[in-house]
Motif scaffolding. Structure first.
Motif, PDB file in Angstrom:
ATOM      1  N   ARG A  43       0.951  -1.562   0.081  1.00  0.00           N
ATOM      2  CA  ARG A  43       0.049   0.118   0.170  1.00  0.00           C
ATOM      3  C   ARG A  43       0.840   1.280   0.179  1.00  0.00           C
ATOM      4  O   ARG A  43       0.520   2.312  -0.900  1.00  0.00           O
ATOM      5  CB  ARG A  43      -1.117   0.316   1.367  1.00  0.00           C
ATOM      6  CG  ARG A  43      -2.530   1.144   1.116  1.00  0.00           C
ATOM      7  CD  ARG A  43      -2.942   1.113   2.398  1.00  0.00           C
ATOM      8  NE  ARG A  43      -4.014   1.957   2.279  1.00  0.00           N
ATOM      9  CZ  ARG A  43      -5.175   1.596   3.167  1.00  0.00           C
ATOM     10  NH1 ARG A  43      -5.356   1.019   4.009  1.00  0.00           N
ATOM     11  NH2 ARG A  43      -6.173   3.079   2.839  1.00  0.00           N
ATOM     12  N   GLN A  44       2.199   0.864   0.711  1.00  0.00           N
ATOM     13  CA  GLN A  44       2.952   2.320   0.783  1.00  0.00           C
ATOM     14  C   GLN A  44       3.280   2.284  -0.455  1.00  0.00           C
ATOM     15  O   GLN A  44       3.604   4.187  -1.137  1.00  0.00           O
ATOM     16  CB  GLN A  44       3.632   2.105   1.886  1.00  0.00           C
ATOM     17  CG  GLN A  44       3.333   2.016   3.426  1.00  0.00           C
ATOM     18  CD  GLN A  44       3.021   3.787   3.890  1.00  0.00           C
ATOM     19  OE1 GLN A  44       3.605   4.515   3.270  1.00  0.00           O
ATOM     20  NE2 GLN A  44       2.598   3.474   4.635  1.00  0.00           N
ATOM     21  N   LEU A  45       3.951   1.775  -1.220  1.00  0.00           N
ATOM     22  CA  LEU A  45       4.736   1.844  -2.528  1.00  0.00           C
ATOM     23  C   LEU A  45       3.681   2.399  -3.564  1.00  0.00           C
ATOM     24  O   LEU A  45       4.093   2.848  -4.344  1.00  0.00           O
ATOM     25  CB  LEU A  45       5.156   0.402  -3.048  1.00  0.00           C
ATOM     26  CG  LEU A  45       6.477  -0.052  -2.372  1.00  0.00           C
ATOM     27  CD1 LEU A  45       6.260  -1.461  -2.912  1.00  0.00           C
ATOM     28  CD2 LEU A  45       7.703   1.253  -2.445  1.00  0.00           C
ATOM     29  N   SER A  46       2.316   1.816  -2.969  1.00  0.00           N
ATOM     30  CA  SER A  46       1.359   2.037  -4.121  1.00  0.00           C
ATOM     31  C   SER A  46       1.044   3.936  -4.523  1.00  0.00           C
ATOM     32  O   SER A  46       0.641   4.441  -5.205  1.00  0.00           O
ATOM     33  CB  SER A  46       0.071   1.782  -3.886  1.00  0.00           C
ATOM     34  OG  SER A  46      -0.832   2.336  -2.614  1.00  0.00           O
ATOM     35  N   TYR A  47       1.492   4.074  -2.718  1.00  0.00           N
ATOM     36  CA  TYR A  47       0.889   5.917  -3.227  1.00  0.00           C
ATOM     37  C   TYR A  47       2.122   6.435  -4.247  1.00  0.00           C
ATOM     38  O   TYR A  47       1.770   7.505  -4.489  1.00  0.00           O
ATOM     39  CB  TYR A  47       1.497   5.818  -1.624  1.00  0.00           C
ATOM     40  CG  TYR A  47       0.138   5.651  -0.700  1.00  0.00           C
ATOM     41  CD1 TYR A  47      -1.281   5.639  -0.445  1.00  0.00           C
ATOM     42  CD2 TYR A  47       0.829   5.548   0.989  1.00  0.00           C
ATOM     43  CE1 TYR A  47      -1.909   5.557  -0.112  1.00  0.00           C
ATOM     44  CE2 TYR A  47      -0.660   5.325   2.072  1.00  0.00           C
ATOM     45  CZ  TYR A  47      -1.970   5.156   0.781  1.00  0.00           C
ATOM     46  OH  TYR A  47      -2.652   4.654   2.050  1.00  0.00           O
ATOM     47  N   LEU A  48       3.414   6.503  -4.293  1.00  0.00           N
ATOM     48  CA  LEU A  48       4.369   6.322  -4.765  1.00  0.00           C
ATOM     49  C   LEU A  48       4.305   6.678  -5.834  1.00  0.00           C
ATOM     50  O   LEU A  48       4.439   7.035  -7.192  1.00  0.00           O
ATOM     51  CB  LEU A  48       5.786   6.132  -4.831  1.00  0.00           C
ATOM     52  CG  LEU A  48       6.619   6.923  -3.114  1.00  0.00           C
ATOM     53  CD1 LEU A  48       7.948   5.622  -2.506  1.00  0.00           C
ATOM     54  CD2 LEU A  48       7.034   8.126  -3.541  1.00  0.00           C
ATOM     55  N   PHE A  49       3.975   5.204  -6.645  1.00  0.00           N
ATOM     56  CA  PHE A  49       3.679   4.466  -8.257  1.00  0.00           C
ATOM     57  C   PHE A  49       2.946   4.596  -8.735  1.00  0.00           C
ATOM     58  O   PHE A  49       2.629   4.647  -9.916  1.00  0.00           O
ATOM     59  CB  PHE A  49       4.564   2.881  -8.202  1.00  0.00           C
ATOM     60  CG  PHE A  49       6.144   3.162  -7.710  1.00  0.00           C
ATOM     61  CD1 PHE A  49       7.210   3.861  -8.359  1.00  0.00           C
ATOM     62  CD2 PHE A  49       5.815   2.513  -6.416  1.00  0.00           C
ATOM     63  CE1 PHE A  49       8.087   3.676  -7.801  1.00  0.00           C
ATOM     64  CE2 PHE A  49       7.780   2.667  -6.095  1.00  0.00           C
ATOM     65  CZ  PHE A  49       8.588   3.372  -6.788  1.00  0.00           C
ATOM     66  N   LYS A  50       1.550   4.746  -7.596  1.00  0.00           N
ATOM     67  CA  LYS A  50       0.495   4.279  -8.432  1.00  0.00           C
ATOM     68  C   LYS A  50      -0.481   5.798  -8.121  1.00  0.00           C
ATOM     69  O   LYS A  50      -2.252   5.625  -7.689  1.00  0.00           O
ATOM     70  CB  LYS A  50      -0.576   3.256  -8.727  1.00  0.00           C
ATOM     71  CG  LYS A  50       0.467   2.165  -8.868  1.00  0.00           C
ATOM     72  CD  LYS A  50      -0.657   0.764  -8.853  1.00  0.00           C
ATOM     73  CE  LYS A  50       0.127  -0.662  -8.723  1.00  0.00           C
ATOM     74  NZ  LYS A  50      -0.492  -1.943  -9.040  1.00  0.00           N
ATOM     75  N   PRO A  51      -0.282   6.685  -7.996  1.00  0.00           N
ATOM     76  CA  PRO A  51      -1.286   7.571  -7.642  1.00  0.00           C
ATOM     77  C   PRO A  51      -2.209   7.960  -8.546  1.00  0.00           C
ATOM     78  O   PRO A  51      -3.919   8.739  -8.039  1.00  0.00           O
ATOM     79  CB  PRO A  51      -0.195   8.951  -7.580  1.00  0.00           C
ATOM     80  CG  PRO A  51       0.608   8.657  -8.704  1.00  0.00           C
ATOM     81  CD  PRO A  51       1.154   7.268  -8.695  1.00  0.00           C
ATOM     82  N   ARG A  52      -2.259   7.645  -9.753  1.00  0.00           N
ATOM     83  CA  ARG A  52      -2.888   8.096 -11.103  1.00  0.00           C
ATOM     84  C   ARG A  52      -4.708   7.110 -10.063  1.00  0.00           C
ATOM     85  O   ARG A  52      -6.053   7.399  -9.927  1.00  0.00           O
ATOM     86  CB  ARG A  52      -3.265   7.410 -12.300  1.00  0.00           C
ATOM     87  CG  ARG A  52      -4.085   7.888 -13.780  1.00  0.00           C
ATOM     88  CD  ARG A  52      -3.963   7.072 -14.405  1.00  0.00           C
ATOM     89  NE  ARG A  52      -2.766   7.811 -14.882  1.00  0.00           N
ATOM     90  CZ  ARG A  52      -2.436   9.634 -15.561  1.00  0.00           C
ATOM     91  NH1 ARG A  52      -3.483  10.539 -15.819  1.00  0.00           N
ATOM     92  NH2 ARG A  52      -1.066  10.096 -15.956  1.00  0.00           N
TER      93      ARG A  52
END
Length: 217
Positions: free
Chosen positions: A25-34
């Motif tokens: 989830r943390q990584l999704s904030y960085l790599f999947k903001p769209r």
């Protein structure tokens, strides 16, 4: 290079947080903001649709003179804040900033991208809670309470009728007697003769009596 260093620095700075919250989830904030902002926009639209349905029910209840539940009013106020023009403008601004890139395709500001993406995720969760609250509504309104003055008036009318009950029953018995063709009613002014006559007339009409009233001055 500055963007790359910003990327590495952001990852290092978030290492402690990653150890607490799920890494994916943390990584999704960085790599999947769209995807976070797309999800938020879907939630906002769902909330608008839900608000429209509730508002229609509220307007129908108002037309019937019913009282709207306080939790429904509070819900509508919270929803109006979430879908206001200011909220929509802020969402657009945050999304544009989170998606901004520098050369070579890297995010221009990983820290802002992370924070805004996380903000969008939390906002979507807050809207989801509002949608759940709406599903738990036990209707949107209730009948108004009888005003105290109306209750007093009804009691007074009942007590006044009870005081005339004896005379009322005697007149109705006389109407049922085929030997009686004329019934007289007399008394001092203000004792309720006219009211009693109206009550008898109403009952007589219900029971299909043919009655003619003559007023003697």
């Amino acid at each position: 290079m500055d963007c790359l260093f910003a990327f590495v620095g952001s990852l290092a700075g978030k290492a402690v947080e990653y150890s607490v919250e799920p890494t994916a989830r943390q990584l999704s904030y960085l790599f999947k903001p769209r995807s976070k902002f797309q999800n938020l926009r879907r939630k906002v639209q769902d909330l608008k649709d839900a608000r429209e349905r509730v508002q229609q029910s509220v307007e129908a209840a108002n037309r019937k003179g019913e009282v709207i539940f306080e939790n429904v009013q509070s819900w509508l106020e919270a929803v109006n804040e979430k879908i206001s023009e200011d909220a929509a403008a802020q969402l657009q601004k945050d999304e544009e900033k989170a998606m901004k890139r520098c050369f070579a395709g890297f995010r221009a500001d990983f820290k802002s991208s992370y924070q805004l993406s996380k903000k969008a995720d939390k906002e979507a969760e807050a809207i989801a809670q509002l949608l759940i609250q709406k599903e738990n509504f036990d209707g949107v309104s209730h009948l108004p309470a009888i005003e105290a003055i109306d209750t007093i008036r009804l009691v007074e009318e009942y007590e006044a009728f009870e005081s005339r009950r004896g005379a009322f029953d005697e007149v109705m018995s006389a109407l049922e007697d085929d030997r009686v063709s004329i019934i007289g009613m007399y008394g001092m002014g203000g004792v309720g003769k006219t009211t009693l006559v109206k009550e008898v007339a109403g009952k007589a009409n219900q029971d299909s009596f043919l009655v003619k009233w003559y007023w003697l001055q």
